[in-house]
Design a protein around this motif. Structure first.
Motif, PDB file in Angstrom:
ATOM      1  N   ALA A 270     -62.499 -39.397 -35.493  1.00 37.93           N
ATOM      2  CA  ALA A 270     -63.952 -39.202 -35.454  1.00 37.93           C
ATOM      3  C   ALA A 270     -64.459 -38.295 -36.565  1.00 37.93           C
ATOM      4  N   ASN A 271     -63.557 -37.599 -37.262  1.00 38.51           N
ATOM      5  CA  ASN A 271     -63.980 -36.942 -38.508  1.00 38.51           C
ATOM      6  C   ASN A 271     -62.793 -36.853 -39.483  1.00 38.51           C
ATOM      7  N   ASP A 272     -63.102 -36.508 -40.699  1.00 44.68           N
ATOM      8  CA  ASP A 272     -62.071 -36.511 -41.745  1.00 44.68           C
ATOM      9  C   ASP A 272     -60.990 -35.471 -41.519  1.00 44.68           C
ATOM     10  N   GLU A 273     -61.411 -34.331 -41.031  1.00 47.91           N
ATOM     11  CA  GLU A 273     -60.422 -33.268 -40.809  1.00 47.91           C
ATOM     12  C   GLU A 273     -59.306 -33.742 -39.897  1.00 47.91           C
ATOM     13  N   MET A 274     -59.697 -34.386 -38.815  1.00 45.82           N
ATOM     14  CA  MET A 274     -58.678 -34.885 -37.887  1.00 45.82           C
ATOM     15  C   MET A 274     -57.881 -36.022 -38.522  1.00 45.82           C
ATOM     16  N   ALA A 275     -58.538 -36.801 -39.363  1.00 43.28           N
ATOM     17  CA  ALA A 275     -57.820 -37.885 -40.050  1.00 43.28           C
ATOM     18  C   ALA A 275     -56.731 -37.309 -40.950  1.00 43.28           C
ATOM     19  N   VAL A 276     -57.049 -36.194 -41.583  1.00 43.93           N
ATOM     20  CA  VAL A 276     -56.046 -35.550 -42.426  1.00 43.93           C
ATOM     21  C   VAL A 276     -54.888 -35.041 -41.571  1.00 43.93           C
ATOM     22  N   GLY A 277     -55.214 -34.546 -40.399  1.00 43.31           N
ATOM     23  CA  GLY A 277     -54.172 -34.151 -39.455  1.00 43.31           C
ATOM     24  C   GLY A 277     -53.309 -35.352 -39.075  1.00 43.31           C
ATOM     25  N   ALA A 278     -53.959 -36.488 -38.897  1.00 40.30           N
ATOM     26  CA  ALA A 278     -53.239 -37.721 -38.563  1.00 40.30           C
ATOM     27  C   ALA A 278     -52.296 -38.105 -39.697  1.00 40.30           C
ATOM     28  N   LEU A 279     -52.759 -37.941 -40.909  1.00 42.14           N
ATOM     29  CA  LEU A 279     -51.928 -38.217 -42.085  1.00 42.14           C
ATOM     30  C   LEU A 279     -50.670 -37.342 -42.055  1.00 42.14           C
ATOM     31  N   ALA A 280     -50.873 -36.068 -41.740  1.00 39.32           N
ATOM     32  CA  ALA A 280     -49.745 -35.141 -41.688  1.00 39.32           C
ATOM     33  C   ALA A 280     -48.748 -35.553 -40.611  1.00 39.32           C
ATOM     34  N   ALA A 281     -49.265 -35.954 -39.459  1.00 37.51           N
ATOM     35  CA  ALA A 281     -48.380 -36.379 -38.364  1.00 37.51           C
ATOM     36  C   ALA A 281     -47.597 -37.628 -38.768  1.00 37.51           C
ATOM     37  N   ALA A 282     -48.272 -38.540 -39.437  1.00 37.90           N
ATOM     38  CA  ALA A 282     -47.592 -39.746 -39.908  1.00 37.90           C
ATOM     39  C   ALA A 282     -46.452 -39.363 -40.852  1.00 37.90           C
ATOM     40  N   ALA A 283     -46.748 -38.437 -41.761  1.00 43.02           N
ATOM     41  CA  ALA A 283     -45.723 -37.983 -42.702  1.00 43.02           C
ATOM     42  C   ALA A 283     -44.537 -37.398 -41.946  1.00 43.02           C
ATOM     43  N   LYS A 284     -44.835 -36.605 -40.949  1.00 43.14           N
ATOM     44  CA  LYS A 284     -43.769 -35.985 -40.160  1.00 43.14           C
ATOM     45  C   LYS A 284     -42.856 -37.039 -39.531  1.00 43.14           C
ATOM     46  N   HIS A 285     -43.464 -38.145 -39.085  1.00 46.07           N
ATOM     47  CA  HIS A 285     -42.686 -39.196 -38.432  1.00 46.07           C
ATOM     48  C   HIS A 285     -42.150 -40.224 -39.409  1.00 46.07           C
ATOM     49  N   GLY A 286     -42.281 -39.927 -40.681  1.00 46.76           N
ATOM     50  CA  GLY A 286     -41.727 -40.819 -41.688  1.00 46.76           C
ATOM     51  C   GLY A 286     -42.477 -42.134 -41.829  1.00 46.76           C
ATOM     52  N   LEU A 287     -43.727 -42.150 -41.366  1.00 45.49           N
ATOM     53  CA  LEU A 287     -44.531 -43.369 -41.502  1.00 45.49           C
ATOM     54  C   LEU A 287     -45.309 -43.327 -42.802  1.00 45.49           C
ATOM     55  N   SER A 288     -45.276 -44.406 -43.522  1.00 43.54           N
ATOM     56  CA  SER A 288     -46.021 -44.475 -44.759  1.00 43.54           C
ATOM     57  C   SER A 288     -47.413 -45.043 -44.486  1.00 43.54           C
ATOM     58  N   VAL A 289     -48.418 -44.317 -44.926  1.00 47.23           N
ATOM     59  CA  VAL A 289     -49.811 -44.746 -44.776  1.00 47.23           C
ATOM     60  C   VAL A 289     -50.264 -45.338 -46.107  1.00 47.23           C
ATOM     61  N   PRO A 290     -50.842 -46.540 -46.140  1.00 41.19           N
ATOM     62  CA  PRO A 290     -51.277 -47.348 -44.990  1.00 41.19           C
ATOM     63  C   PRO A 290     -50.260 -48.422 -44.574  1.00 41.19           C
ATOM     64  N   ARG A 291     -49.084 -48.420 -45.184  1.00 42.90           N
ATOM     65  CA  ARG A 291     -48.170 -49.527 -44.886  1.00 42.90           C
ATOM     66  C   ARG A 291     -47.809 -49.591 -43.397  1.00 42.90           C
ATOM     67  N   ASP A 292     -47.315 -48.462 -42.858  1.00 39.87           N
ATOM     68  CA  ASP A 292     -46.879 -48.460 -41.460  1.00 39.87           C
ATOM     69  C   ASP A 292     -48.000 -48.121 -40.491  1.00 39.87           C
ATOM     70  N   LEU A 293     -48.998 -47.486 -41.005  1.00 39.81           N
ATOM     71  CA  LEU A 293     -50.098 -47.038 -40.135  1.00 39.81           C
ATOM     72  C   LEU A 293     -51.355 -46.874 -40.984  1.00 39.81           C
ATOM     73  N   SER A 294     -52.466 -47.432 -40.502  1.00 39.57           N
ATOM     74  CA  SER A 294     -53.734 -47.205 -41.182  1.00 39.57           C
ATOM     75  C   SER A 294     -54.447 -46.027 -40.524  1.00 39.57           C
ATOM     76  N   VAL A 295     -55.068 -45.222 -41.341  1.00 36.18           N
ATOM     77  CA  VAL A 295     -55.817 -44.068 -40.818  1.00 36.18           C
ATOM     78  C   VAL A 295     -57.179 -44.052 -41.500  1.00 36.18           C
ATOM     79  N   VAL A 296     -58.228 -43.978 -40.725  1.00 36.33           N
ATOM     80  CA  VAL A 296     -59.557 -43.851 -41.325  1.00 36.33           C
ATOM     81  C   VAL A 296     -60.299 -42.681 -40.692  1.00 36.33           C
ATOM     82  N   GLY A 297     -61.225 -42.133 -41.443  1.00 35.82           N
ATOM     83  CA  GLY A 297     -61.957 -40.962 -40.974  1.00 35.82           C
ATOM     84  C   GLY A 297     -63.449 -41.209 -40.886  1.00 35.82           C
ATOM     85  N   PHE A 298     -64.175 -40.128 -40.910  1.00 36.37           N
ATOM     86  CA  PHE A 298     -65.629 -40.196 -40.803  1.00 36.37           C
ATOM     87  C   PHE A 298     -66.185 -38.899 -41.385  1.00 36.37           C
ATOM     88  N   ASP A 299     -67.194 -39.011 -42.218  1.00 37.24           N
ATOM     89  CA  ASP A 299     -67.945 -37.892 -42.817  1.00 37.24           C
ATOM     90  C   ASP A 299     -67.935 -37.924 -44.342  1.00 37.24           C
TER      91      ASP A 299
END
Lengths: 348, 348
Positions: free
Chosen positions: B256-285
DNA sequence: CTGAAAGCGCTTACAG
DNA sequence: CTGAAAGCGCTTACAG
């Protein structure tokens, strides 16, 4: 007692009448001046409270030539977390002393108005004093404008002409030195630095601390280890790409602020480097970004809000003193190293 | 012509004398009122310029009951990029009209003072009007305090009681709907949403848009796909960890906002997921963070500064009109989708 | 310990 | 098109 109109039109005259004293006595009580009998003071105070009297600030300003307004001057208001912290601290000090905080922006020279517009704004903004933040606090034109307006001012983290005004600061150089040594002591020998903009004194001081630490350990930092940055995350990303392209890759990167460190983290991710295993990254400032990054950023805590608070305090305390600017006053606040998860000993 | 003291003590009387007119005529010229001959006006204007006269704002305030001060009220000043943007836009409008911007903070109820302290602050801050930002703009106590003080106000992005005051807004719901459909159209079927704090209307509206989009496509969003967040990056990180632990992992996450999307990016990195290949993440603002993230964040641009600018304009325009609050006025600004690199079709 | 007078620099309301 | 008078609500400077 008659009910007064709710619009807050109660004046000092109403209070004086209700208390059976002169307006001068009410004025004394309001301003906590001496020379009022305890009983009189108590009575006036009670009436002030029950009637909900608040002095009219314009009237007060007009006769006393004080505005109870503090200006805080920024170069950019939109970009940094820094701005918010400064405002929080400054507002805290203002509130305590019954002042209000006005935010002003010096537009870059190329903009319409620029410093010229800023100077004009200063004149009718009727500040009692202003706080200058970096890099504006080192801008000769801005300083000239403030001084021409005859405004007392306090600078936050100035870089030059320390005798020119009171100021608040922390020892960036020493902090950066410690930060660098921390990496050294972990075993890092190829430590790179991402520099900030040239007009930011803090960037320069931090770079000096970095260089000093390496020299202390008998190492002359190579020019290519110092990458230009702009204090923005994207510039940290770019700088890191350049550093990682070096024949001898650094094993640790010290970014002059957290934003750039986060950019460095992103660049590392792009190159498939795991932080801190393959690369250590440390920042400076301890913004919320540092806590939120992954891995959480090892950094240096800069007490930004406290520095702003101290600056406003110095300003207000000095109002009584004609010689505020003569009294070379400086207040130093402490930094602290913040150990988190983005730095570790190098692999090899 | 005698040289005047440099301290800017030139008053309307000096100008009147130099121009050979009454102070009333000078006042008319200064305030751009009608009823002054062209020649007289020109002459006065020139003298004003050469003598560098600026009206004393306190005197003006005292007699006209205007302060030329606009207050902008925040809940938190330190935390969001949002605050900076609002200030930038508001200052732009203030500057144009000769107003200055005062920043005020409503302390949370648990703090000393709280809304009570805020209300008192309002009374002696002598604002001509205030701009209320979310979530403060929906706080009943804050609204009551502002109205009791008799202050005109404009709200930015309110969530309730739209008739209560003029306001500025953008269509969060529709934007979130489009953002969700963009993911859907890429082929995503398991789209999760990271929600914002309950007291932020924008979070609610964005969630509604997300739900609406899925329902439009015949899908009832599962409760576990909507993860609680707090608009802060760390909460986006945590929410993503929970979402990734789901038996059926989402292929796309809409924060629901970019800050949290960036957090999501970090979590994906932690789990070894490549964005956007393994997971798409979009934000807002569309904050600077979105541009600086890696990969650069696909998001929705919210015209925050423009909304604040419009709010201040509405406020100032309304000062002439007694019935400002009666004239239900609203101004809608446009969002735009920003396509960057963090979203792509799912793998399978 | 307390107060009467003057004045801060403008605008408002009124008059011509 | 222009102005003389009154007043906004305080504080300053002075007096007692």
């Amino acid at each position: 007692m008659q009910r007064d109109p709710p619009t807050g039109k109660i004046t000092i005259v109403d209070i004086a009448r209700a208390a059976g004293v002169s307006i001068k006595t009410v004025s004394r009580v309001i301003n906590q001046e001496e020379g009022v009998g305890d009983e009189t003071r108590a009575r006036v105070l009670e009436i002030v409270t029950t009637m909900g009297y608040r002095p009219n600030v314009s009237a007060r300003s007009l006769s006393s030539r004080r505005s109870y307004l503090i200006g805080v001057i920024f170069m950019r208001v939109g970009a940094y977390h820094y701005v918010g912290e400064v405002q929080v601290g400054a507002m805290r000090a203002c509130r305590r002393a019954g002042y209000h905080l006005v935010v002003e922006q010096v537009l870059p020279p190329e903009a319409v108005g620029g410093v010229q517009g800023f100077a004009e704004g200063l004149r009718d903004a009727r500040f009692d004093g202003v706080v200058l933040t970096p890099p504006t606090c080192d801008d000769p034109e801005v300083l000239a404008a403030v001084e021409t307006a005859g405004l007392p001012y306090v600078r936050i983290a100035p870089h030059r002409e320390f005798e020119r005004s009171p100021y608040v600061f922390m020892d960036d150089r020493k902090a950066a030195r410690e930060q660098t040594l921390r990496l050294w002591n972990m075993g890092h020998r190829r430590i790179a630095f991402i520099d900030g903009p040239a007009d930011h004194g803090s960037a320069t001081r931090r770079r000096q601390g970095y260089i000093e630490a390496l020299r202390d350990r008998g190492v002359e930092p190579r020019p290519e280890w110092i990458a230009k940055g702009e204090f923005l995350s994207l510039s940290g990303f770019d700088a890191t790409e350049r550093l990682l392209a070096l024949p001898e890759r650094p094993t640790a990167i010290f970014a002059a602020n957290d934003e750039m460190a986060v950019g460095a983290l992103a660049a590392a991710a792009k190159h498939g480097l795991s932080v801190p295993r393959d690369l250590s990254v440390v920042g400076f400032d301890d913004t919320p970004t540092a806590e939120a990054a992954w891995p959480r950023l090892t950094t240096v805590h800069q007490p930004t809000a406290e520095m702003a608070e101290a600056a406003v305090e110095m300003l207000i305390d000095g109002f009584g003193d004609e010689r505020l600017r003569a009294r070379v006053a400086a207040r130093q606040l402490d930094y602290s190293l913040v150990q988190r998860d983005s730095a570790a000993p190098p692999l090899a």
